[in-house]
Structures are given as C-alpha cells and as structure tokens.
Design an enzyme around this catalytic site. Sequence first.
Site, PDB file in Angstrom:
ATOM      1  CG  HIS A 226      -1.916  -1.205   1.192  1.00 35.39           C
ATOM      2  ND1 HIS A 226      -2.697  -1.352   2.231  1.00 35.39           N
ATOM      3  CD2 HIS A 226      -2.150  -2.298   0.039  1.00 35.39           C
ATOM      4  CE1 HIS A 226      -3.143  -2.639   1.883  1.00 35.39           C
ATOM      5  NE2 HIS A 226      -3.223  -3.000   0.729  1.00 35.39           N
TER       6      HIS A 226
ATOM      7  CG  ASP B 173      -3.465  -5.004  -3.092  1.00 32.97           C
ATOM      8  OD1 ASP B 173      -2.790  -4.141  -2.192  1.00 32.97           O
ATOM      9  OD2 ASP B 173      -4.311  -5.941  -2.733  1.00 32.97           O
TER      10      ASP B 173
ATOM     11  CG  HIS C 189      -0.010  -9.323  -2.934  1.00 34.33           C
ATOM     12  ND1 HIS C 189      -0.164  -8.086  -3.325  1.00 34.33           N
ATOM     13  CD2 HIS C 189      -0.832  -9.689  -1.750  1.00 34.33           C
ATOM     14  CE1 HIS C 189      -0.872  -7.399  -2.416  1.00 34.33           C
ATOM     15  NE2 HIS C 189      -1.517  -8.369  -1.472  1.00 34.33           N
TER      16      HIS C 189
ATOM     17  CG  HIS D 163      -7.645  -3.054  -1.877  1.00 30.12           C
ATOM     18  ND1 HIS D 163      -7.025  -1.836  -1.065  1.00 30.12           N
ATOM     19  CD2 HIS D 163      -6.809  -3.972  -1.509  1.00 30.12           C
ATOM     20  CE1 HIS D 163      -5.921  -2.513  -0.549  1.00 30.12           C
ATOM     21  NE2 HIS D 163      -5.747  -3.770  -0.677  1.00 30.12           N
TER      22      HIS D 163
HETATM   23 ZN    ZN Z   1      -4.005  -4.295  -0.365  1.00 27.39          ZN
END
Ligand code: ZN
Length: 307
Positions: free
Chosen positions: A78, A245, A268, A241
């Site tokens: 973030h 990310d 991720h 979001h």
């Molecule tokens: Zn996040």
Amino acid sequence: MLQQRTLKTLTRAVGVGLHSGQRVELTLRPAQPDTGIVFRRIDLPEPVDIPISAEAVTDTRMASTISCGQAKVHTVEHLMSACAGLGIDNLYIDITAEEVPILDGSSASFVFLLQSAGITLQNAPKKWIRVTRPVQISQGEGTDAKWARLDPYHGFKLRFEIDFAHPAVDSTGQCVEFDLGTGNYSRDIARARTFGFTKDVEMMRANGLALGGGLDNAIVMDDYKVLNADGLRYDDEFVKHKILDAMGDLYLLGKPLLAAYSAFRSGHALNNLLLRELLRQPDAWEVVTFENDRQAPVGFAQPARAW
Ligand SMILES: [Zn+2]
C-alpha cells in the site's frame, strides 16, 4: 526533461501491522537522485537496508514481503502504491518493526503523508522501464485460472477483473480500468481498502495472522454482507483495491513502468512472477527517459498534479 522526485522534508507515521498487530513507527525521508526506494530496519542491532526490487520479494502470501538476508519488511504494497501514484522515485523508509502499518487499510493515509511532506523535483532524468512486447504469466485452469500481463503502452494503465463468489462482492463492479496519466489516483484509487471475510479472519488469527486487522482498517464481510457500518467508499471498492495492490506490487520493480497491465484474479504472487518474467526477457523492455516533455505520455509532464 522529466525529473526524478523525492520528498521536500521528512515525515512520520505510527500505526500497527495488519498481520503482526505490532506497533510500528515509519519515517519517510528524502533521498538523493538514483537512490531508489530503500526500506531501513532501524530496530535491529545494526540497521539493515532493504532496497526494493522484484528479486527482493521473498513472500507473497497475504501481502508482499521484501527481504535482505534475515531482515524483512512485510505488507509493503500500500505504501508502494502511494509512491507509484505520486511518482516518488527516491525515498528512505525507516521502520521500527517487521511490518508496515496498515493505517486505514488503503493507501490514502500514505498519500496524505507524502503530500503533506511535499514532493520536490530533482536534477536528474526520471527513468522508466518501457515494455516493448507482451509478457504474460498464467496459473491454474478452468475456474482456478488466473493471469496477468503487460503490453506496450505509451503511459501506464491497469485493467483488473475479479471473480468472487460472494453476494456482497458480486453486486459491485467486477472490472476496473485506471490510467495514471489521465486519471486521478488520490481521488479514484487510493481510498479503496483491503477486504476480508470473517471466516478467513478467524483462520488467519489461529495462524498468527491478521492480528491487527478489524473494521477500522478493512472491509469485513460475513457470508452475505459487508459488516462495516458505513458500507463501501466506492461502489467498486473491491476491484479498485486490487488495482491499488497491483500498482504497489509492480512498483517493486524499482522503476515505474510504461505499459498496459491487465489481470484476471491476480494477486501479490502472480504480480511478482510477472515482474520476474519481464526481467527474464531483456528484449521485452528498455530503460527510457524524456529529455523533452512533449514526448512524455499525456499527463506525465505536469509536476503540479497529483498523479
Ligand atoms: Zn492490499
């Protein structure tokens, strides 16, 4: 010339780690041109520097973790997203624990912090990594399929699609496109919070994760609905979001990308694999600068705007 950027002055924040629940202090400090972004664990007997890079990412379960030797920093995405959104090239991030504070679960607090310190232009050309041919990474098949890719683009834009089988998510927008050059990161992306499900939170807590998480720093859902009293900040906050990310994960490359990123159910892990795949193909990218502002992508040559 498009110039590198750092902070005008240092700034501090205090909070707790989402997973560790530990109190942590952050100090963001200006850095010289070509320093890049460097985390510094100042709580260790000897301070350890952890410069960001695709290879420094050593764990992508739940969050992006970077390491140098035994020293780690969890949940960097973030803060990295805020740096990407504001175009910060050079920064020292002194940190007193193993995890970046979650603050309100979005990047809005980091954007506020960086903007309050002020952003200054440096006397060195800003360097981008320009993608010159498509690079893609895929995983799983059928209902498990997920992928992420980069295509050549004169600018930086992201398109993300999610596919959650949950009534509260399915009733919102599932696909968002955001162009950094023409959009407004602070207004349209930065406020989107991380999200989780009560049943997962219980399981994570049993495993020592999400100890600092709660309704103050995440959208929390049971099997049917959002539990936060104030509801959502954007109609499509979930997928926004994921864009937030992805911007943070991709910024771990160490230089901003000139590319179009698109992804389906990525996270991720896949975002980092995409960066590693790009680096594995040296003929798929090049480092560029813009000596003449007019050659830069739309919106990139306006230092006053908060992009
Ligand atoms: Zn996040």
